[in-house]
Design a protein around this motif. Sequence first.
Motif, PDB file in Angstrom:
ATOM      1  N   PRO A 193       0.823  -1.214   0.000  1.00  0.00           N
ATOM      2  CA  PRO A 193       0.000   0.000   0.000  1.00  0.00           C
ATOM      3  C   PRO A 193       0.854   1.260   0.000  1.00  0.00           C
ATOM      4  N   ASP A 194       0.285   2.351  -0.518  1.00  0.00           N
ATOM      5  CA  ASP A 194       0.912   3.656  -0.342  1.00  0.00           C
ATOM      6  C   ASP A 194       0.838   4.016   1.143  1.00  0.00           C
ATOM      7  N   ILE A 195       1.922   4.529   1.682  1.00  0.00           N
ATOM      8  CA  ILE A 195       1.974   4.844   3.113  1.00  0.00           C
ATOM      9  C   ILE A 195       2.113   6.345   3.291  1.00  0.00           C
ATOM     10  N   GLU A 196       1.156   6.960   3.964  1.00  0.00           N
ATOM     11  CA  GLU A 196       1.248   8.382   4.294  1.00  0.00           C
ATOM     12  C   GLU A 196       1.902   8.517   5.663  1.00  0.00           C
ATOM     13  N   VAL A 197       2.958   9.322   5.757  1.00  0.00           N
ATOM     14  CA  VAL A 197       3.667   9.536   7.013  1.00  0.00           C
ATOM     15  C   VAL A 197       3.170  10.830   7.658  1.00  0.00           C
ATOM     16  N   ILE A 198       2.775  10.741   8.915  1.00  0.00           N
ATOM     17  CA  ILE A 198       2.346  11.912   9.674  1.00  0.00           C
ATOM     18  C   ILE A 198       3.442  12.248  10.678  1.00  0.00           C
ATOM     19  N   LYS A 199       4.082  13.390  10.493  1.00  0.00           N
ATOM     20  CA  LYS A 199       5.241  13.766  11.294  1.00  0.00           C
ATOM     21  C   LYS A 199       4.820  14.220  12.700  1.00  0.00           C
ATOM     22  N   ASN A 200       5.776  14.100  13.595  1.00  0.00           N
ATOM     23  CA  ASN A 200       5.601  14.584  14.953  1.00  0.00           C
ATOM     24  C   ASN A 200       5.993  16.062  15.006  1.00  0.00           C
ATOM     25  N   LYS A 201       5.075  16.919  15.370  1.00  0.00           N
ATOM     26  CA  LYS A 201       5.365  18.355  15.482  1.00  0.00           C
ATOM     27  C   LYS A 201       6.414  18.608  16.557  1.00  0.00           C
ATOM     28  N   ASN A 202       6.329  17.876  17.658  1.00  0.00           N
ATOM     29  CA  ASN A 202       7.246  18.043  18.788  1.00  0.00           C
ATOM     30  C   ASN A 202       8.249  16.888  18.777  1.00  0.00           C
ATOM     31  N   ARG A 203       9.369  17.076  18.096  1.00  0.00           N
ATOM     32  CA  ARG A 203      10.302  15.967  17.902  1.00  0.00           C
ATOM     33  C   ARG A 203      11.106  15.669  19.157  1.00  0.00           C
ATOM     34  N   ASP A 204      11.218  16.649  20.046  1.00  0.00           N
ATOM     35  CA  ASP A 204      11.772  16.439  21.379  1.00  0.00           C
ATOM     36  C   ASP A 204      10.689  16.776  22.404  1.00  0.00           C
ATOM     37  N   PHE A 205      10.857  16.278  23.617  1.00  0.00           N
ATOM     38  CA  PHE A 205       9.958  16.586  24.735  1.00  0.00           C
ATOM     39  C   PHE A 205       8.496  16.245  24.419  1.00  0.00           C
ATOM     40  N   TYR A 206       8.272  15.077  23.831  1.00  0.00           N
ATOM     41  CA  TYR A 206       6.918  14.719  23.388  1.00  0.00           C
ATOM     42  C   TYR A 206       6.241  13.661  24.261  1.00  0.00           C
ATOM     43  N   ARG A 207       6.980  12.901  25.048  1.00  0.00           N
ATOM     44  CA  ARG A 207       6.389  11.810  25.832  1.00  0.00           C
ATOM     45  C   ARG A 207       5.710  12.361  27.086  1.00  0.00           C
ATOM     46  N   ASN A 208       4.443  11.955  27.306  1.00  0.00           N
ATOM     47  CA  ASN A 208       3.747  12.375  28.523  1.00  0.00           C
ATOM     48  C   ASN A 208       3.818  11.315  29.627  1.00  0.00           C
ATOM     49  N   LYS A 209       4.640  10.290  29.400  1.00  0.00           N
ATOM     50  CA  LYS A 209       4.805   9.240  30.414  1.00  0.00           C
ATOM     51  C   LYS A 209       6.175   8.592  30.237  1.00  0.00           C
ATOM     52  N   ILE A 210       6.874   8.392  31.356  1.00  0.00           N
ATOM     53  CA  ILE A 210       8.100   7.601  31.338  1.00  0.00           C
ATOM     54  C   ILE A 210       8.122   6.708  32.575  1.00  0.00           C
ATOM     55  N   GLU A 211       8.993   5.708  32.553  1.00  0.00           N
ATOM     56  CA  GLU A 211       9.182   4.841  33.716  1.00  0.00           C
ATOM     57  C   GLU A 211      10.658   4.826  34.084  1.00  0.00           C
ATOM     58  N   LEU A 212      10.980   5.431  35.196  1.00  0.00           N
ATOM     59  CA  LEU A 212      12.349   5.453  35.696  1.00  0.00           C
ATOM     60  C   LEU A 212      12.633   4.183  36.486  1.00  0.00           C
ATOM     61  N   GLN A 213      13.792   3.607  36.271  1.00  0.00           N
ATOM     62  CA  GLN A 213      14.252   2.468  37.064  1.00  0.00           C
ATOM     63  C   GLN A 213      15.149   2.990  38.187  1.00  0.00           C
ATOM     64  N   VAL A 214      15.047   2.366  39.358  1.00  0.00           N
ATOM     65  CA  VAL A 214      15.890   2.761  40.484  1.00  0.00           C
ATOM     66  C   VAL A 214      16.561   1.515  41.057  1.00  0.00           C
ATOM     67  N   LYS A 215      17.876   1.569  41.156  1.00  0.00           N
ATOM     68  CA  LYS A 215      18.640   0.453  41.710  1.00  0.00           C
ATOM     69  C   LYS A 215      19.748   1.008  42.593  1.00  0.00           C
ATOM     70  N   ASN A 216      19.698   0.627  43.872  1.00  0.00           N
ATOM     71  CA  ASN A 216      20.690   1.097  44.855  1.00  0.00           C
ATOM     72  C   ASN A 216      20.818   2.622  44.844  1.00  0.00           C
ATOM     73  N   GLY A 217      19.659   3.278  44.738  1.00  0.00           N
ATOM     74  CA  GLY A 217      19.620   4.730  44.785  1.00  0.00           C
ATOM     75  C   GLY A 217      20.002   5.438  43.509  1.00  0.00           C
ATOM     76  N   ILE A 218      20.268   4.675  42.436  1.00  0.00           N
ATOM     77  CA  ILE A 218      20.602   5.250  41.128  1.00  0.00           C
ATOM     78  C   ILE A 218      19.339   5.283  40.268  1.00  0.00           C
ATOM     79  N   TYR A 219      19.017   6.465  39.729  1.00  0.00           N
ATOM     80  CA  TYR A 219      17.809   6.657  38.923  1.00  0.00           C
ATOM     81  C   TYR A 219      18.182   6.748  37.448  1.00  0.00           C
TER      82      TYR A 219
END
Length: 399
Positions: free
Chosen positions: A104-130
């Motif tokens: 199929p023909d594929i239409e690409v929809i670009k991200n307006k905000n190429r940085d700082f776009y995620r509204n959720k992250i998961e930080l790992q913590v091990k022995n006090g290191i984030y």
Amino acid sequence: MELEIKKYDHHGRGIAHHGDKIIFVENAVPGEIVEVEETKQTSKWTEAKVIDYKVKSPQRVKSKCPFYDRCGGCHLRHMSYEDTLDFKKNKVSEILEKYCGLKPDIEVIKNKNRDFYRNKIELQVKNGIYGFFEKGSHQIVEIDRCLNAEKAINVIMRSTNLLHVENGTITIKSNYNGEIILHITSEGEANIEIEPLREKCKLVGIVYNGTLLFGADHFIEIIDNTLFKETYNSFFQINRYINAELFKLLSANIDGGDTVLDMCSGVGTLSIIASRKAKKVYAIEIVENAVKDALVNAKMNKIENVNFMLGDAYKAIEQIKDSIDTIIIDPPRSGLTTEALNSIIKINPKKIIYISCDPVTLARDLNTLKENYSTESLHLLDMFSYTYHVECVCVLNRR
């Protein structure tokens, strides 16, 4: 070992050959000649990392992220943004052709905000290191900022000294207004400096090991002038701008007067958008709390033509007596079950709108459906910029 990189694999790694063995090389661009060190071997292929770039590609760019060489949070920051889109388009095209014979023909929809776009992250913590996991391991790369995460989330990442978590995970969510919800999982006792944290950010709530510790366990998200209750552990798309673009695509493909079935409806986001053009919408979801949130969302947006149903989609469908014109499906990464696919074929709607975060399972399911349905359009939405992940919206018409 010195290698010439020939092409990319579907994870954005460079592919080279040594004798009859395939070698996958992180952070390598086609055309480059690299000296590598093997990191993993099997009888058929090897994984390797670059020790030295003998010849660099002119297409290589310097990553703005100081953690990129080690952190596994993203994969493509050694490419220009336009090259990442070309990579993703080629990836989806190759997968669809290989697994279901479609071009199929594929239409690409670009991200307006190429940085700082995620509204959720998961930080790992091990022995006090984030931080995030290192590429290909469970070692923690210590970080205090992330180019992918929204700026409100970065404030929390610079304030982890106030959280006092020794080991565990910290899920950070932000909304349109920069408000924050923290969900912390840890074996230790909660010892968070809440008031100093509130001075740094718009802290709405903290949930600690499933128990509300402070404030509220939800906030309100606004996308495309639509209100949504988002609970700390509910599923919501991580890119607000691209989510709005997805809503526009959905709305454009709902015909006025149709009866619509949303098979994996979650908190009702797609059902509510569809309801504004459809005559009636049936929304099926297996998670009880998601259905409760969906009812709240419908009420907030004054939507009265959606019937929310709790249960397995392929079983709950049997309760619907109306003829279904359009089916919306947004399954997990594993794609549709055999039962769900059989239910769709049995219902025989005139249109299917399939939203997918995995082109391999999308191709597998399209291969089952292609006898009865033709592909009208396929859109690639850059939901996850600078990673190899893609989001697709495929519109199918009954033959």
